[in-house]
Design a protein around this motif. Structure first.
Motif, short mmCIF file in Angstrom:
data_model
loop_
_atom_site.label_atom_id
_atom_site.label_comp_id
_atom_site.label_asym_id
_atom_site.label_seq_id
_atom_site.Cartn_x
_atom_site.Cartn_y
_atom_site.Cartn_z
N ARG A 112 0.87 -1.18 0.00
CA ARG A 112 0.00 0.00 0.00
C ARG A 112 0.90 1.22 0.00
NH1 ARG A 112 -3.22 1.02 4.43
NH2 ARG A 112 -1.59 0.21 5.76
N CYS A 113 0.73 2.08 -0.99
CA CYS A 113 1.60 3.24 -1.14
C CYS A 113 0.77 4.50 -1.35
CB CYS A 113 2.54 3.06 -2.33
SG CYS A 113 3.66 1.68 -2.17
N VAL A 114 1.23 5.60 -0.74
CA VAL A 114 0.65 6.92 -0.93
C VAL A 114 1.63 7.70 -1.80
CG1 VAL A 114 -0.05 9.05 0.21
CG2 VAL A 114 -0.56 6.84 1.28
N LEU A 115 1.21 8.08 -3.00
CA LEU A 115 2.07 8.77 -3.96
C LEU A 115 1.88 10.28 -3.90
CD1 LEU A 115 1.82 6.66 -7.23
CD2 LEU A 115 3.93 7.49 -6.22
N VAL A 116 3.01 11.00 -3.76
CA VAL A 116 3.02 12.46 -3.80
C VAL A 116 4.22 12.89 -4.64
CG1 VAL A 116 1.91 12.67 -1.53
CG2 VAL A 116 4.41 12.72 -1.69
N GLY A 117 4.25 14.15 -5.06
CA GLY A 117 5.44 14.65 -5.74
C GLY A 117 5.17 15.24 -7.10
N PHE A 118 6.23 15.28 -7.88
CA PHE A 118 6.19 15.90 -9.20
C PHE A 118 6.10 14.84 -10.29
CE2 PHE A 118 8.97 19.40 -7.16
CZ PHE A 118 7.87 19.93 -6.53
N SER A 119 6.10 15.32 -11.51
CA SER A 119 6.05 14.44 -12.67
C SER A 119 4.78 13.59 -12.68
CB SER A 119 7.32 13.57 -12.74
OG SER A 119 7.47 13.00 -14.00
N LEU A 120 3.66 14.24 -12.34
CA LEU A 120 2.36 13.58 -12.29
C LEU A 120 2.04 12.87 -13.60
CD1 LEU A 120 -0.48 13.14 -10.95
CD2 LEU A 120 -1.13 15.32 -11.99
N ASP A 121 2.32 13.53 -14.72
CA ASP A 121 1.96 12.98 -16.02
C ASP A 121 2.99 11.98 -16.55
OD1 ASP A 121 3.80 15.05 -16.33
OD2 ASP A 121 2.92 15.81 -18.17
N ARG A 134 0.25 -5.09 -11.06
CA ARG A 134 0.93 -6.03 -10.17
C ARG A 134 0.14 -6.24 -8.89
NH1 ARG A 134 4.93 -3.41 -13.05
NH2 ARG A 134 6.83 -4.56 -13.50
N SER A 135 -1.09 -5.74 -8.86
CA SER A 135 -1.98 -5.82 -7.69
C SER A 135 -1.43 -5.07 -6.49
CB SER A 135 -2.27 -7.28 -7.32
OG SER A 135 -2.94 -7.92 -8.37
N HIS A 136 -0.65 -4.02 -6.72
CA HIS A 136 -0.18 -3.14 -5.66
C HIS A 136 -1.17 -1.99 -5.56
CE1 HIS A 136 4.21 -4.58 -6.50
NE2 HIS A 136 3.48 -5.50 -5.92
N ARG A 137 -1.51 -1.61 -4.36
CA ARG A 137 -2.50 -0.56 -4.15
C ARG A 137 -1.81 0.78 -3.96
NH1 ARG A 137 -5.80 -2.76 0.63
NH2 ARG A 137 -3.74 -3.52 1.14
N TYR A 138 -2.20 1.75 -4.78
CA TYR A 138 -1.66 3.10 -4.70
C TYR A 138 -2.78 4.09 -4.40
CZ TYR A 138 2.93 1.79 -6.37
OH TYR A 138 4.19 1.24 -6.48
N GLN A 139 -2.41 5.12 -3.70
CA GLN A 139 -3.29 6.23 -3.39
C GLN A 139 -2.53 7.48 -3.81
OE1 GLN A 139 -4.23 6.06 0.70
NE2 GLN A 139 -5.48 7.87 0.67
#
Length: 187
Positions: A112-121, A134-139
């Motif tokens: 389970r990962c919370v994604l923040v930062g730059f390079s959104l696109d 890969r069945s990894h959960r991102y937020q």
């Protein structure tokens, strides 16, 4: 579904928080860099204060426009990784282009990962899509991400469209909501 952070906190993934994206006049400069950086710092402090896992991604492309020898690829001073925080360099947009990142992610349970930062696109979009497969959960924290200016058109509309696309592969949440529920994070 709410999961307690004290039992199994998600990993905060700070994507491409590099000087390149905040340097005026650069091709990849982002418009809302100060606001996104402030939100990233707020979340980074929350994770560090609670001793939750933090991961830093750094794009090291081989293209002429992204010179790895340049100081522009350095971390933004306030977001520089601390001892004990993981760092992964990736040559392509997805963090999964790093063999070390793939190895790490395949060896942890309940990803389970919370994604923040730059390079959104680029990085955030590509990593969320690769992780989904890969069945990894991102937020993705919508107000703690930013992307470069589009070639033409409204930058805010472009960011909104990219976030909407990512919403097909990851949960989208605001930083205020995430901080408010810091004892339990929706995944």
């Amino acid at each position: 579904m709410l999961t307690s952070n004290t039992d199994d906190p998600p990993i905060l993934v700070c994507a491409d928080l590099q000087v390149e994206y905040l340097t005026p006049g650069r091709r990849h400069v982002i418009l809302d860099g100060e606001a996104a950086t402030a939100r990233c710092l707020e979340l980074l402090m929350l994770w560090r204060d609670n001793l939750w896992p933090v991961m830093h991604l750094k794009r090291i492309a081989q293209a002429a426009w992204f010179n790895p020898a340049s100081r522009l690829t350095d971390w933004i001073a306030e977001t520089k990784p601390r001892p004990g925080e993981m760092t992964f360099e990736h040559p392509l947009p997805s963090a999964y282009s790093s063999a070390r990142f793939v190895d790490y992610m395949s060896n942890i349970r309940n990803v389970r990962c919370v994604l923040v930062g730059f390079s959104l696109d680029e990085t955030i979009l590509a990593t969320a899509v690769d992780g989904f497969h890969r069945s990894h959960r991102y937020q993705v924290v919508a107000d703690a991400v930013a992307c470069r200016q589009p070639g033409a058109g409204d930058a805010a509309a472009y960011k909104h469209a990219v976030v909407n696309v990512i919403g097909n592969f990851a949960t989208i949440q605001s930083s205020a909501e995430l901080i408010r529920t810091s004892g339990a994070v929706a995944v």
